[in-house]
Structures are given as C-alpha cells and as structure tokens.
Write a protein that holds these residues in place. Structure first.
Motif, short mmCIF file in Angstrom:
data_model
loop_
_atom_site.label_atom_id
_atom_site.label_comp_id
_atom_site.label_asym_id
_atom_site.label_seq_id
_atom_site.Cartn_x
_atom_site.Cartn_y
_atom_site.Cartn_z
N PHE A 1 0.82 -1.20 0.00
CA PHE A 1 0.00 0.00 0.00
C PHE A 1 0.86 1.25 0.00
CE2 PHE A 1 -2.44 -3.22 2.47
CZ PHE A 1 -3.39 -3.49 1.50
N ARG A 2 0.57 2.20 -0.90
CA ARG A 2 1.29 3.46 -0.93
C ARG A 2 0.73 4.40 0.14
NH1 ARG A 2 0.18 4.19 -7.20
NH2 ARG A 2 -1.26 2.54 -6.58
N PRO A 3 1.57 4.94 1.00
CA PRO A 3 1.07 5.93 1.96
C PRO A 3 0.34 7.07 1.24
CG PRO A 3 3.31 5.30 2.54
CD PRO A 3 2.99 4.66 1.20
N GLY A 4 -0.82 7.41 1.72
CA GLY A 4 -1.59 8.50 1.12
C GLY A 4 -2.37 8.12 -0.12
N LEU B 1 8.74 8.81 -5.96
CA LEU B 1 9.87 7.89 -6.18
C LEU B 1 10.64 7.60 -4.89
CD1 LEU B 1 11.12 9.40 -9.56
CD2 LEU B 1 9.99 7.20 -9.22
N LEU B 2 10.43 8.42 -3.86
CA LEU B 2 11.19 8.23 -2.61
C LEU B 2 10.68 7.01 -1.85
CD1 LEU B 2 11.28 11.97 -1.46
CD2 LEU B 2 13.08 10.65 -2.59
N PRO B 3 11.59 6.26 -1.25
CA PRO B 3 11.19 5.08 -0.48
C PRO B 3 10.49 5.48 0.81
CG PRO B 3 13.53 5.48 -0.22
CD PRO B 3 13.04 6.45 -1.27
N ARG B 4 9.39 4.73 1.12
CA ARG B 4 8.66 5.02 2.35
C ARG B 4 8.26 3.73 3.05
NH1 ARG B 4 3.95 8.50 0.03
NH2 ARG B 4 4.44 7.13 -1.72
N PRO B 5 8.22 3.76 4.38
CA PRO B 5 7.77 2.57 5.10
C PRO B 5 6.27 2.39 4.95
CG PRO B 5 8.07 4.38 6.63
CD PRO B 5 8.55 4.86 5.29
N SER B 6 5.80 1.16 4.78
CA SER B 6 4.37 0.87 4.69
C SER B 6 4.14 -0.59 5.07
CB SER B 6 3.87 1.14 3.26
OG SER B 6 2.47 0.98 3.19
N ILE B 7 2.99 -1.11 4.71
CA ILE B 7 2.70 -2.52 4.97
C ILE B 7 2.16 -3.16 3.70
CG2 ILE B 7 2.19 -2.12 7.42
CD1 ILE B 7 -0.81 -2.36 6.72
N ILE C 1 8.43 2.00 -3.01
CA ILE C 1 8.93 2.99 -3.96
C ILE C 1 8.04 2.92 -5.18
CG2 ILE C 1 10.83 3.76 -5.42
CD1 ILE C 1 12.76 2.47 -3.52
N THR C 2 7.43 4.04 -5.57
CA THR C 2 6.51 4.01 -6.69
C THR C 2 7.21 4.40 -7.97
OG1 THR C 2 4.82 4.78 -5.16
CG2 THR C 2 4.25 4.75 -7.49
N LYS C 3 7.46 3.41 -8.83
CA LYS C 3 7.99 3.73 -10.16
C LYS C 3 6.81 4.12 -11.04
CE LYS C 3 11.78 0.43 -9.73
NZ LYS C 3 11.01 -0.51 -8.85
N GLY C 4 7.03 4.12 -12.33
CA GLY C 4 5.94 4.46 -13.21
C GLY C 4 5.87 5.95 -13.44
N ARG C 5 4.81 6.40 -14.15
CA ARG C 5 4.73 7.79 -14.57
C ARG C 5 3.68 8.52 -13.76
NH1 ARG C 5 2.68 5.51 -19.78
NH2 ARG C 5 1.78 4.29 -18.11
N HIS C 6 4.07 9.49 -13.00
CA HIS C 6 3.13 10.21 -12.15
C HIS C 6 3.32 11.72 -12.26
CE1 HIS C 6 1.77 6.48 -10.40
NE2 HIS C 6 3.03 6.14 -10.25
N ASP C 7 2.25 12.46 -12.00
CA ASP C 7 2.35 13.91 -11.93
C ASP C 7 3.04 14.30 -10.63
OD1 ASP C 7 0.71 15.17 -14.23
OD2 ASP C 7 -0.59 13.57 -13.47
N PRO C 8 4.12 15.08 -10.70
CA PRO C 8 4.73 15.54 -9.45
C PRO C 8 3.81 16.48 -8.67
CG PRO C 8 5.74 16.63 -11.33
CD PRO C 8 4.85 15.57 -11.89
N SER D 1 6.34 13.34 0.40
CA SER D 1 7.11 12.48 1.32
C SER D 1 6.72 12.74 2.78
CB SER D 1 8.60 12.76 1.15
OG SER D 1 8.85 14.16 1.28
N MET D 2 6.24 13.94 3.04
CA MET D 2 5.85 14.28 4.42
C MET D 2 4.36 14.08 4.64
SD MET D 2 3.93 17.10 5.54
CE MET D 2 3.55 17.87 7.11
N HIS D 3 3.54 14.31 3.59
CA HIS D 3 2.08 14.31 3.77
C HIS D 3 1.50 12.89 3.88
CE1 HIS D 3 -1.96 16.16 3.37
NE2 HIS D 3 -2.25 14.99 2.81
N GLY D 4 2.01 11.98 3.05
CA GLY D 4 1.43 10.63 3.02
C GLY D 4 1.55 9.93 4.37
#
Lengths: 363, 363, 363, 363
Positions: free
Chosen positions: A102-105, A301-307, A317-324, B256-259
């Motif tokens: 799961f991606r945070p947020g 793209l930044l690594p984040r802790p999740s489950i 880490i979310t690869k792929g094409r996303h709007d910043p 990175s901070m909000h999620g």
C-alpha cells in the motif's frame, strides 16, 4: 442512489479504470436540440491531457472522445449521451510490484478494505485518469450554459507548493503549462524541476470563477448550490479543502465588513463579493468564486515505510509515470465539475420555478 | 431528487420555517430494533438551543422534540421517523420592517429572486432555526453508530473572530458557552462583549472529529465520503469553507511528508493523519478530522446601505434577536451533520459489501 | 433513496402509523406562488374518509389536515410543505389479540419477517389509513395541474366482487357511496349487505381517467409515464393489477386495429385511444386511461387457520372495524396517485425541455 | 433522478439508439468479489436475439457484449460495470421514408412532441433493441441472486393473439421459438404464418415466476416490491398491463378464499399463493408470480391513415424488419427486469436490516 453519478437531473454516471479497455460516462437529462459533436468536447480534454509538458506524467494518451449515443445529425436528442474514451497506453507492468503493498496517502489501501480486492493497474478506479470523462461531460454543460445564459468559466492556479503565484490576468493562463495567471512562470519551472529531481511531489491551490450565473439557483437546505459545489470539488482526487468566496478568511471578518451591500440599479449589483456569489445556498447573480486545495501526489519515487496485504512491514517505492503535482492538470477538471453543478441546478430550478413570471429577469 | 433531503439511504427530509407552526424532519431508512425515545434526542437539542447564554440570541424556545412515528414501544420499527418541534416564541413584528428590503449578506434577497416571494418572519426557511431538526436526526444516527461501531463524535471551536483559541482538551468543551477546548474563556467573553456593544458580528472556525469509523465507507467517485461531508457541512448556514485533514495546509506539503505511513499491526495503524481519515474518498479507519469556517452573522444592528424589492436604495438596520456569532451554536450541528453522513455511508456500504467475509474486521 | 417517498422532483415523503399520534407527509419541489390552504385539501380527504356510510369501516376519524410549512399568507413559497393529520380514534384493544398471530393475506407477517417486530395497532404502517397523506398531497398536485394545464382527474368503480357495474355517466359517481358511475346502486347495496352479514370481504376494479394531459410527459426508458403510473398504483394497498388503455385486452388485438390513427388538425387528434394516452412511455395528449384491481380485504370476521410468531398453528378471527371492500374508498386515492405521477413528470419535463420553442403547443 | 436508470442501489443506466454506433448500460452498486465474464451474460442475450427464427425480425445482430469496466481478473471489483454492445446491422434506408410521418401506436409521435426532434433510424431510442442492455444487466443480477439465495427465474408465454397456450411444463419453454410451455406449438406456428401473410401483428401475454426469494424484500409505502416490479415491467416496450399473483381475477374473489393461509413448519409455508409472493409490498418467501400483457407490434405492413410532421394526412406503410409479435422475444427481457428489481431490493433490505439477527432465516 448510484454513488458514481454526479447530479440529480443533469446526471453524469462515470465508469472505467485507468488500464481497462475504456473509460467514459453517460449523461442523462441533457436538453434536446443543442448542436453537439466531439469537436465541442475534445478541446477541454486536451487541456487536461497527460504528456503535454515535462511537468506532468509522461503517459501518452490521445484521449479521443467518441459520442456513442444521444446525438442525431449533430444535435442532442434528449436521450442519454454516452461518451467513450479508449485507453491506449497501458504499461501494467509498471504497477505489478506494488499490487500487494500500500502506498502511503493512496487509495489502494481503502479500496482493499472496502471491496476486499482492487485493480492495481495504474490505480484502477482511483486513478486521476477517471477525471477525463468528467471533463468531457463538463464540456457539454459549459456549452449549454454559455448558449442559455452566456455563462463562462475560468480557472487558474494560485499556489503551487509554498509558492504564491499571484494574479496578473486571465489571459496568461493558457500560455503556460501550469494554468498560472502570470506572465513569468520561471520560478514555478525551477520549483518543479527541483521537485522532480528530488523524486518528491507537492500540493497546489486553484481558483475557479463563473461569470453570468442566473440568480436563484440552489435549494434552501442540504442541496444548496454551495453545498453541491463543495460536494463536486471535494470529490476530485487529492482535494482536501474547498472555499466559497472569502472562505476561511471570513472567520476573522466583521459582519459590517463581510456583508456584500446591494446597489440600486436595473438588475441587482453589489459593492463587493465576499460571499462568492451564493447567499443562503442560492446564487445571487454575482460571479461564483471557488477555491480548492490539492494535496501532494501520493505516488512518489522516494522510499517510504508501509505494509503489505499481509500486514507485514515493507518499503514502498513508486515507479511508473506520475504527476509531481496533480494540481497542475486539475484546473480544467475543476471548471468541468463547477459547470456540471451549475447545469444541474439550472435544470432543477427550471423544473420548480420555470414558469414564474419573475424568472425572465434571470436570463 | 428532493433538495431538502440529506442522505440517500438514511434520508432526512427537513421541513418548516422559523415562525411557522412547527419545524421538523422525517428520517427514512433507520434500521429497526434500536431503542429510541425523545430522551435520546433532547440533549443534543439543548446544546444548540438559543437563549442559553448572553452570547447567543435571546430567543427563548423550549425546542421540545416529539416522535410522531417510526417508534413502537420504545423501539424503532424501520418505518419513517417523524420528529416534530413546535415553534413557541415568534415575534413576527420584529421583522415586519425588513420585509420589503434586503439585508446585505442575507438569504432574503436570493429567496426573493428564486421564488418571487419569501417568508420574512425570522428569516423563514433560511433561519438557523432549521438546523434543530438536523440536530435531532443526527442524535438518532449518533446512537446507532455508537451501538454498532462504538463511533463517537466531538466538536469544538478553534477560532472566533481573530482569536485563535488553541486546544487544551475535549473536557473543557462542555464547560463554557463557546464549545471552546480551553479552561479560560475570559478572552473570548471580553471579545464577545465588545462585539455586542459595537452591534457587529464575527465569524468562527470549528473542528469536528469522529472516532472509530469503520474503514471502507464511501464510494470511488462523486459520492466520496469526504465529498458528502463537504456537501453536508457547506450546506450549513454561514459556512464558507470546509477542510478534511490538513486541508489548505496540504498545498505547501511535500508528498514524502504528507502521506500517512501505514504501520504493521493487527488492524491497520498509521504514523500520522494528514489525510483526516479519508483516502480516495473512502474511510481508512483513522479518525475523521473536519474543519469549517463560518462567516459573521449577516443580521447586525449597524446601519448598512442596501435596496428594497423595488430596487430603490434603503438603509437597513436589523433589530430583533440574533447571534452575534452563529459559530457559537454550530458545534452540535456540525457533529450532527457528520453523523448523518457517516450513518448514510455505513448503510450504503453494508448494502453493497455487507456480506463480504473481510467486512468483519471493520466493526 | 428513501422508500417512503413518491416522485423524484415533486417528492412526497409519507410517515406515520394507523394508531400513532399522527400521520402525514412532506411535499418537496412544489412550485412557488400557488394559492393554497387546508380548504383546497380537505374535500378530497372527505371523499376517502372512513365512517361515511354503512359500507365502510365505522372508524370515525375527522381526518383534519394541518399545513405546517411551505405556505405563507396563503401562497406556496417553494419550500417543503408538511401536511399533518392527527389520529383521534384509536381503539388499540381491538387489535391486541392478533398481535402474536398472522392474518392470512395481511402484511403483518411480512413486516415481522423484514423488521423482526411490528406495530400491531390497527395494522401500524400497513394500514389503509396511510393513504390519507397521499390523498392530501394529491390534492396539491391536482390544483397545480388544473391551474397550469386545465388537467382534470375522474375515477369510478367498474366492478365490485362479481358484479360488473357498467358506465352510465361521471355525474353519478358523487351520488352514491361506491363511486359507481350508475344511477341505481341497489344491486351493489344488496351485495354488500349480504357480504357483511357473511363476515366476508370482496375485491373491486376501478378506473381513473385524466383529461388535458400535455403531450411529451415521460422518459424513454424505465421512468416512462406508464411505468411510474404502474409503480404508484401497484403501490396502493390491496392492488394486484394495473392496466393502461386496453390493458390485457390488447393481447388479442391485431396491430391494424389497436394502433390509434392520428387525424389531421391543429393539435393532434386520434381516431381511438387503445393506448390510454401513452406511447413509448410518453404522453400523447389523449386522456390517460388507467384501471386497477384490488383484492378483497384481508381482515375478515370469519375464522381462518394460520400460525403465530412461534410458528404454531392458530385460528385467526379479526375483530375490529374493517372495510368489507377496500376498493370502495380507493377511488380518490387512485386519483391522487395519478395526479402525483403526472405532476412529477410535468416538472421533470419542464426541467429538460422547458425552454424548447415547440413546448408552447403542449399547454 | 436520471430517467434512464433502473434501480436505486443496484442501478442500471441504459444508453443508445437502435442504429447508433453502440448500445449498452452501466451497472452501479454491484457487490464486489463475484466471478463475472461475458460468458455469464451472452446466453441470455442469445435468448432475446433477433433473427433466430422465422417468427421474429430478420435483423441479424450478433449482440456480442463487451465488459468495459468493473471486472478485474474475472471478478467484480465493486466499481461500475459498463456493458457495451456494438450495432452491426443497420439498414437506415429502410426507415428514411417514415422519418416525416407517424406510425399509429408508435412512439415516434410522442418523441417528436417531447423533444422536438427524433432519431428515426430503426425507432432510435424507442426500439425494442434497447432491451438488450437490460437483459445483459439482468444476467448479472440473476447470477448474484442465484449464488446468494439460490434464486431462479422462469418465464413463458401463456397467450399469443387470441390463442390460450396453456401450461404443460417449464421444460418445453426452451424447445420452441415462442417460449411456450407446451410440447406442440403447431397451432402457434400456423397462427403466426397466417399473421405474417396478412402483414398484421398480434399481442401476447407472458408469465414470469421467481423461486427462492428471501422474505422481507420491499418497503412499506410507495417503493413496494410489487410496485417496483410493476414499474419495471410496465416500462418494457408494448406492455399495457401487469398483474401480481391472481391480478384482476382477485376482483371477484372473497377474502375467505383469497387470503393465503399460513401453515405451521420451520420456515413459513402457505396453503396457496393468490398473492403472488408479496404481502403489503414485502416478499413473503413464496414464489413471485407476475403476468404482463403486450400489445401488438405497431410497425406493420398494412397501410394506415396517419399524419406527418406538418399535420397533413398521409398513408403509412411500415417496411423494414419487424417482429409480428413483440411478445415472442419478451420472455428473457421480463425475467431480466424482475431479476433487477429483486436484486435492488435485496441490497436495499441488507442496508437497512442486514445486521438483524432474524435475517439469517431469510437466506
């Protein structure tokens, strides 16, 4: 009580997933006799289309709309209008690695909690891609409102991240990829370049304004015009706040200063527009002024802790094409949502008060 | 498509005018078998009742609710629950002088434009008095949610005029007439005394929080949980802005901070709650965090330029009894609206996903 | 999606139980500016009131309607109209003995299965008494339709039990307690006397006709005018069949005979009306012709085998006051339901097609 | 309040015209986690497909359904399911000659009156072809009901023209092109051959029966189960009458004979089913028994007097391909409509009463 339908009379039912065969919507309740073709809809789709600048997702979708029904010989018939947009660029593999985490947020967690399963391809139903049919439907509403009342809608970005953009004029909006109402967007460009380099994302604040809205649109309680505007815009991906008129600034106002004085004259004029065109939930004939806050894109793209789905800790880490910044392409979407709400209330108002003699003054 | 109904399944239809014989609502869709009596509803009505302190309107209404239907031998039957509140204190003469002119910032102008006539007695349908039936219906939803999920709702005032109140603890809220979460409200009292002396009014900002909301409530598009929350709260008199979670502050956030990071553990826990309990329009099991902005009362004692129904210039002074800050009594109303939205989505979710095995973890 | 609301735009929400404190309804969507008082509503309530002849239930209810909202100085304001009828004659003891057992053909069994409990007093929510608010709301719709289009509604009984009544003229309907369109009702009286002596009940067939309905009302699919008429009338207590135009007789018709030929002339005229005023779900300007079948009253004095809530065999005898033929008082109710459907579609049609130039020819 | 949507929770929005690029529907509210593919839907479409015998229209449409959304890896996701059917055989020229004139008994006149224009190609929106998406949606409902409750639906033709078909057994229905429940259909064949030779058309009467319907489905007033069944079926092209249980035969019944006696036993059993499975608008657990009357096809080869859009007299002859009896292909459509209504009420009932302990006995 379809939850994927917007509007009670001009009702838009949205369907599709980011990487399914197609996305689209069905518009029910459109008045008959209006000239309509794909050419009336495509321009707004172009405005929100991905891949148009280096500041948005590089996903390349033609986003060509096809009218499947409701139009005969170039005229609306009054029957449901189905608008279809085929998905053409689907790199499902980009997302396979995050199917089980799961991606945070991001909505992927809540979809999984609600439905017990989810379509992970490009965010499935939760993808910002699903705003395309909304934009297409909004173009139909915009055309009818323009022909009926001369109504126009204009949107722009007023803040991106911690940058306050300011307002120099509407004419600048179409001249830069940010929908910014200023001549010089170099500061925004620098900010976005640095942001993308960092692999992070940021939020944005937008403003939408509607001119020549008939007075009298909206209902006394619950389905107020401002309530339905808030419903439509808070329902847009990433939106976390909605303001009408002075919004949160009204908290510190005094009544003697906030109340918009009415001025004598043929049709009512006002000395100010702190209320943003709505009084008691009903339009007063002034411009509708709406602002929304969009949170930063959750896919970064930044690594984040999740489950993961097993509840075990993982690093995402979310690869792929996303709007910043999802806010960049949100301006035409917000315009469309506002147009749909005004259109719906224009028809509802005509149903209840349409034959009243005093209505003439509204158009 | 009744515009005076809130909710699609737990549907509350509101009726009445400030100075008519009675106000009330009909609740349709309430589950059967729940113990219910007037005693479950009256306490919340007391919390929003006028005349309880020198800082609110001195109109003295008992606001006694009567259950006319839907309850048999103290238990809900599953049939419509009609809640009636008789109007007892009506000083129509107070308003006779403004029947033909429009108060700046007030709905009397838009009602006149929409309907061609209006009930000027106490603001008629646009009076804040019409929030009483909403509070009564909300009490029914609160009870069911508490018994079903242990859900609790808490609201407080965080700003009044230009005063930031701060937050010391929920226990203070019930100990002062402002619903302020602080021990010492002398600064607020001074502010309000000065305000009343000046004959002016001010705005307020409120916060409402909901605990123990099941994950999975809300729909993917349009009828999102946050969208329906925004609809309900922007539909409350004088509200000009709604925020979920960090709201407009999200604009300056980095992704990175909000999620909100998900933490391992039996049922999902999060490291933060920037999203205010909603992801992709669906509840994630965290507390719902909502904030609203209320504008200053439009009915003030200070003279203001305006026009009359003939379009001629007039000076308006509003006599009668008004809240110098409508935000003061709005806390229980905002709680009720939030309860109604969560209740409606709890039933809608049960309809679509009720039999799914994974739902057990939601309660 | 309130199940106790009829109509989508002219929406009538019904509440109450036979022996609760009151019954009533809330009308949302009524156009503003129409003169309205209790005197416009009471006459239709009188027509369906119990105790008016020896052939109907002897329950004596004044059925006085009170307008609680939505009307100011004798004119509709466009806000919800709440109509309240207090229950005055409640002999709960009459029903105590059947609280734990089920009457064959009665709703008490299905309510118990659905809700797990029921209000046994006078049938609670399932009582024919709940048609009173429908009749009251219908009177409002009738008045608007009459003033707007000159629309009139007429109903009569065509069969009672195995007696075919025939049709001599509308003028007879108001001159006998059966709403029979014939001069001599002695045969019906004899039949009903014998029936009551036997402690049994019988069914009835009614006809309702609507004149001067604008062409163009109804929607292409699903919400057709005839579909909504069928919904409204099949929703009336004891109704088991609905016909439009020639109804079931159409089965044996040839297309060459059934199709109503259009005749030249200013506004369309037809050579016949086999279709009962509806083509493709949309009104064609001819009279709406509807027929309904009502089953025999399920509450009779004769002993019948049944079961109790424990599933054990019992013998049921229904004392208390019941109509030996519920069809007798159903004529004004059927008229009201038809008026509500036409009213709702008139407003819906105005919303979508109201501004079209060709609409003028419809009124 | 979309008029082209059927159902409030399991909501099916239908779009398309007979000769447009495509027809289809969007299903919103389908529970997640059900296996679904085109193979579950196509068989029912085959049953109503044209060109399958010499007794129906020779229009040759493959009617291949495509699932565009709402299904991932063969499982419903809970998001909207769009079902698309491309139109492949469109002989627009067949209809060009009638574009300016009106067929007696056909919707082309009322569409023109309502919308001011119409799509004359194959009847446009009013074509029976638009029942294909309804059948497709019904197949989804049938599957869920079967898996959830073991519910089954069966329909057959009981009368065609003036021929009473009788009932020998359900097993015969699939063995002849008329859905007749008899072994020998030679009489029907002769009747239809003679009818086609004469260039005329005839009506039909159908019966649909639903087994294993949970008790407790339906709402007390207005949205009764039988009312919604009548709405759905009267909304089907050419239907002029709907009966539940004994229908119009109930008129001549005595209450002592009509009321279905309840028998002791584990789950309720009844001695008869005169009420057709519905009491007080709520299912009682018995089979739902519904009958409908369809009028003769309005498009026939015989010349008839009519008018054109200018109001001048014309003689109309309808060439092209038409069903001599629309009732022949209506059986699977009626089954689908009934399935959609039961599905919608099953979800609505679960929303309100789903958690009640006594509900277990319903499945």
């Amino acid at each position: 009580m379809s939850g994927n339908t917007l509007g009670k009379f001009f009702a838009v039912t949205n369907f599709g997933e980011s990487h399914g065969p197609a996305i689209g919507c069905v518009i029910d309740g459109c008045p008959p006799g209006m000239a309509l073709s794909e050419a009336d809809i495509q321009p707004d789709l172009e405005r929100r289309r991905p891949g148009t600048s280096s500041f948005v997702t590089q996903r390349a979708e033609a986003d060509l709309v096809e009218i499947l029904s409701g139009v005969y010989q170039g005229t609306t018939t009054g029957t449901p209008i189905c608008l279809l947009i085929r998905n053409t660029d689907q790199r499902s593999k980009d997302y396979s690695d995050i199917a089980q985490s799961f991606r945070p947020g991001h909505a992927d967690y809540t979809y999984w909690r609600k439905y017990g399963l989810r379509d992970p391809r490009g965010g499935g139903r939760s993808s910002a891609r699903l705003t395309a049919p909304t934009v297409a439907a909004g173009a139909v509403a915009k055309k009818w409102l323009r022909e009926q009342f001369g109504t126009t809608l204009r949107g722009c970005m007023t803040h991106i991240g911690d940058i306050a953009i300011g307002f120099e004029g509407w004419e600048h909006v179409c001249r830069n990829p940010f929908f910014a109402p200023v001549a010089d967007v170099s500061a925004i460009e620098d900010h976005m370049h640095a942001l993308r380099k960092s692999g992070d994302s940021c939020g944005a604040r937008l403003r939408v304004s509607v001119q020549r809205v008939p007075a009298g649109l909206g209902e006394p309680l619950y389905d107020r015009l401002d309530a339905d505007i808030a419903h439509a815009l808070m329902g847009l991906n990433a939106v976390k706040g909605v303001e009408i008129g002075d919004g949160f600034a009204s908290v510190a106002h005094k009544g003697s200063m906030h109340g918009d004085a009415l001025l004598p004259g043929g049709s009512a004029r006002f000395a100010s527009n702190h209320d943003g065109g709505v009084l008691g939930g009903i339009s007063n004939g002034q411009d509708l002024e709406v602002a929304i806050a969009l949170k930063p894109t959750s896919s970064i793209l930044l690594p984040r802790p999740s489950i993961n789905t097993a509840g075990q800790p993982v690093e995402v880490i979310t690869k792929g094409r996303h709007d910043p910044c999802v806010g960049i392409r949100a301006t035409p979407i917000a315009e469309a949502l506002l147009a749909l709400v005004v259109m719906d209330h224009a028809l509802r108002d005509r149903a209840q008060c349409g034959s009243a003699p005093w209505r003439a003054q509204n158009v």
